[in-house]
Write an enzyme that holds these catalytic residues in place. Structure first.
Site, PDB file in Angstrom:
ATOM      1  N   ASP A 275      -6.855   6.030   9.221  1.00  0.00           N
ATOM      2  CA  ASP A 275      -5.914   7.134   9.321  1.00  0.00           C
ATOM      3  C   ASP A 275      -6.183   7.816  10.669  1.00  0.00           C
ATOM      4  OD1 ASP A 275      -4.588   9.313   6.735  1.00  0.00           O
ATOM      5  OD2 ASP A 275      -4.049   9.121   8.843  1.00  0.00           O
TER       6      ASP A 275
HETATM    7  C1  GLC Z   1      -1.629  11.483   8.977  1.00  0.00           C
HETATM    8  C2  GLC Z   1      -1.520  11.010   7.545  1.00  0.00           C
HETATM    9  C3  GLC Z   1      -1.044   9.588   7.415  1.00  0.00           C
HETATM   10  C4  GLC Z   1      -0.096   9.263   8.552  1.00  0.00           C
HETATM   11  C5  GLC Z   1      -0.904   9.301   9.831  1.00  0.00           C
HETATM   12  C6  GLC Z   1      -0.006   9.074  11.053  1.00  0.00           C
HETATM   13  O1  GLC Z   1      -2.752  12.292   9.138  1.00  0.00           O
HETATM   14  O2  GLC Z   1      -2.663  11.159   6.718  1.00  0.00           O
HETATM   15  O3  GLC Z   1      -0.403   9.463   6.137  1.00  0.00           O
HETATM   16  O4  GLC Z   1       0.487   7.987   8.368  1.00  0.00           O
HETATM   17  O5  GLC Z   1      -1.633  10.500   9.989  1.00  0.00           O
HETATM   18  O6  GLC Z   1       0.842  10.157  11.214  1.00  0.00           O
END
Ligand code: GLC
Length: 722
Positions: A275
């Site tokens: 993430d």
């Molecule tokens: C965010 C979220 C994730 C998302 C990623 C990119 O923090 O937790 O669900 O796809 O970052 O935006």
């Protein structure tokens, strides 16, 4: 022509040929995803040319769900891709990732609402339209579906998943992956999917986002793993490791979860992406002293690509030299990433036709699908025969904070939709019932609203939450409606007119008081672009509501967590103490406001005559359970027939009920249908204490009904003898 450039060669031949040609720096480059867009084209372009970028995420903030995102510039994306294809040494295309969660220019209902439709086929169709629109703006990969089981309405991201039940969430997982990826991702309009956030993110303590989780391996496997297993079986290309730590081990650092379970046991052959910054965040989680350690831990755990932070880019080369990372592990990760790029057809079709977008956005069939999915996801919670509304000769006051709302109707994680095209509830009602006199309030003040309501025969109060009260980082400590809304209903009640409350919310709220005061309650969720039309279709009876709750509704925040598939405690159900403490508090009931699977219709349904095709089966056999469903009302309607089981005695405690099948049945007044469900190894097995997925001989109870409280049941046995 080099083998990797030859589309006639197999994907694996092309991957192996390319891998042999890559330097260690180019291999490491594939492991990095960088935030990119019009603001840093030149800087990222240099990295791409040097072969140091495998992917661009079209976002500039970690909180994509709640903040206005950059508008994708197709020309900019094509230029970045041109640099990759024409100026880098090997011409490896970059893969553009973006959060396209429940719609693109056309927004569909939030995923929790989509789950309430209990209609995987329609969810698949919506996902396919979402992918088509996104692909027209150079999006090759979406970070969806979000598959986090959640039992805590305080958690802002409960809106983003498919609710509390593993079986329902698994059905939606498969449908979403099929819709997004199709059978062949290289086909126009198809993109790569990403099942997230692996695993257990929804169990954050206190419902506070990113917080610690304490779930046993047995619970993790039986409750949180099934949707990811379904996504893997549906061929999901990528999986995202979650932010949190479980039992002291951050998931992004967990070799057990990412490699042993996901890639080993489940056989996941795509790639794992972290993430946003979750690799670097291992420092905050105090399991890495520096970014080099964070890179070593996460990469060896099984995170193939790093999102946003640059620990891999900076440190993997030295870690290989130091013998802390094996080159074989690097090549495994690169293989996985290149395989997805070849399957997407990026080497043959790296660029996006800039004329495509104007033809595919907000197409009539997309809007029709959005409206249909919205109306099938809405749940009728109460109706004292005031609905459906007659469309002539009455004055209807349409008031409340959500009556004219557009952006909030989209819900969170809707970054690219055209807000101006969202149909408000007021507009929807004027469109569907143009002959009705709709009175509304010119101002946003309650006084104005009540003033207008006095003139009406019936009041439609449109309540709910803003989109920014849901989603990532947007958690709430109590699950009441925002301030003032219940008070408004209290005041309206004094007018002595029928009140229909429409709740446009992301999460399941405690609306007990509003339900007491209202004559009808429709939970419309955040229903997307066509939400206002869908609400009006239901209120005026053009659509008979059929949605069912994918999550338990509570009547006190003190009940959290409360969910239908709970274990039985040690006290006999009729035990005095159990009646007090096991289910109830001294100051409140332990019963839900509305149970999982609940939802009313404008007609009524009766269930009876439950039977089995046999009383005893052997391990490995299938048993069929059937029941009659009859439309006992005066209107045609659809019912979501549900099938639940209980494993009465097993080597570890099992839930008192588990959903193991559902079917939508359309019935005209007076018609009956016999509905059957087949229960076999997959439905009757569970993960035992040793982690193995097994079916144990013994007695089972099976129910068929319209929600999890159904009492129509029969028992069968799985015999020991084979
Ligand atoms: C965010 C979220 C994730 C998302 C990623 C990119 O923090 O937790 O669900 O796809 O970052 O935006």
């Amino acid at each position: 022509m080099e083998t990797y450039k030859n589309p006639q060669s197999s994907v694996s031949e092309r991957v192996e040929d390319l891998l042999l040609r890559m330097t260690i720096e180019e291999k490491i480059g594939q492991l990095s995803q960088v935030p990119a867009g019009t603001e840093n084209t030149e800087e990222v372009g240099c990295l791409i040319k040097a072969g140091r970028v495998g992917s661009r995420i079209l976002a500039f903030t970690a909180h994509a769900g709640s903040e206005k995102q950059l508008i994708v510039d197709i020309t900019e994306s094509n230029e970045a891709q041109r640099i990759a294809v024409e100026e880098s040494r090997l011409g490896i295309p970059v893969i553009n990732g973006k959060d396209v969660i429940h719609g693109y220019r056309t927004s569909f209902p939030i995923p929790l609402a989509q789950a309430a439709s209990f209609d995987p086929q329609l969810v698949e169709e919506a996902a396919s339209f979402m992918a088509l629109e996104a692909s027209a703006e150079a999006v090759h990969w979406t970070f969806a579906p979000m598959l986090d089981i959640s039992r805590d309405p305080r958690w802002g991201r409960i809106i983003e998943g498919f609710g509390e039940d593993p079986y329902l969430c698994s059905a939606m997982a498969s449908a979403s992956v099929r819709g997004i990826q199709g059978e062949d991702m290289s086909k126009d309009g198809k993109i790569a999917a990403c099942a997230k956030h692996y695993i257990g993110y929804g169990a954050a303590e206190g419902g506070r986002d990113y917080n610690s989780v304490e779930i046993s391996d047995n619970t993790l496997r039986n409750i949180y793993l099934p949707p990811f297993k379904a996504a893997v079986e549906a061929g999901v290309s990528t999986i995202m490791s979650a932010f949190h730590e479980n039992g002291g081990e951050p998931v992004t650092a967990s070799k057990y979860l990412l490699t042993d379970v996901l890639k080993g046991e489940l056989g996941f052959n795509g790639f794992v992406i972290s993430d946003w910054d979750s690799v670097k965040q291992l420092l905050h989680q105090s399991v890495a002293a520096n970014e080099a350690e964070a890179a070593e831990i996460a990469f060896n755990a099984g995170v193939d690509m790093e999102m946003a932070s640059s620990c891999y880019e900076k440190h993997i080369k030295e870690l290989i030299k130091a013998g802390k990372i094996d080159i074989e592990r690097v090549e495994d990760a690169v293989r996985r990433i290149l395989t997805i790029k070849f399957k997407l057809g990026l080497f043959e079709k790296p660029y996006t036709d800039i004329n495509l977008a104007k033809d595919v956005m907000l197409k009539p069939e997309h809007l029709e699908c959005a409206k249909r999915l919205a109306s099938r996801s809405m749940v009728l919670l109460k109706n004292n025969n005031v609905l459906p509304l007659s469309s002539c000769g009455i004055k209807i006051a349409v008031i409340g904070p959500m009556a004219k709302e557009r952006k909030a109707m989209n819900g969170s994680w809707c970054l690219d939709s055209n807000i101006d095209r969202v149909v408000t509830v007021e507009e929807g009602m004027r469109t569907i019932a143009s002959e009705v006199e709709i009175i509304t309030s010119s101002g946003a003040l309650t006084d104005n609203m009540i003033y207008e309501a006095r003139k009406a025969d019936i009041i439609v109060a449109v309540l709910g939450e803003s989109d920014i009260r849901n989603g990532e980082g947007n958690c709430i400590a109590d699950i009441l409606l925002p301030p003032g809304q219940t008070e408004m209903i209290e005041l309206l009640k004094h007018l002595g007119k029928p009140i229909v409350s429409v709740i446009c919310s992301g999460r399941p709220l405690n609306i007990e008081r509003v339900c007491q005061l209202s004559d009808a309650v429709l939970y419309a969720w955040h229903p997307g672009t066509q939400g206002g039309l869908a609400v009006a279709d239901i209120l005026f009876g053009h659509v008979n509501p059929s949605g069912k709750l994918p999550v338990t509704f509570l009547n006190s925040i003190g009940q959290v967590p409360l969910y239908y598939n709970h274990k039985s405690n040690g006290r006999p159900i009729d035990d005095y103490y159990n009646c007090l403490s096991g289910w109830n508090y001294q100051d409140s009931t332990g019963k839900p406001l509305f149970p999982f699977g609940y939802g009313l219709s404008y007609t009524t349904f009766k269930y009876d005559s439950i039977t089995l095709n046999k009383e005893v089966i052997k391990v490995g056999d299938c048993i069929e359970v059937s029941a009659n469903v009859t439309n006992t009302g005066s209107l045609a309607g659809e019912e979501v027939v549900q099938c639940y089981i209980r494993d009465k005695v097993a080597s570890c405690s099992r839930p008192v009920k588990e959903l193991k099948g559902f079917k939508r049945v359309f019935l005209k007044p007076g018609d009956s249908e016999r509905v059957s469900f087949a229960l076999g190894m997959e439905e009757l097995s569970f993960y035992g204490r040793d982690g193995s997925f097994q079916l144990e001989p013994g007695k089972f109870t099976v129910w068929i009904g319209g929600d999890c409280m159904s009492e129509l049941k029969v028992e069968f046995e799985v015999s020991k003898s084979n």
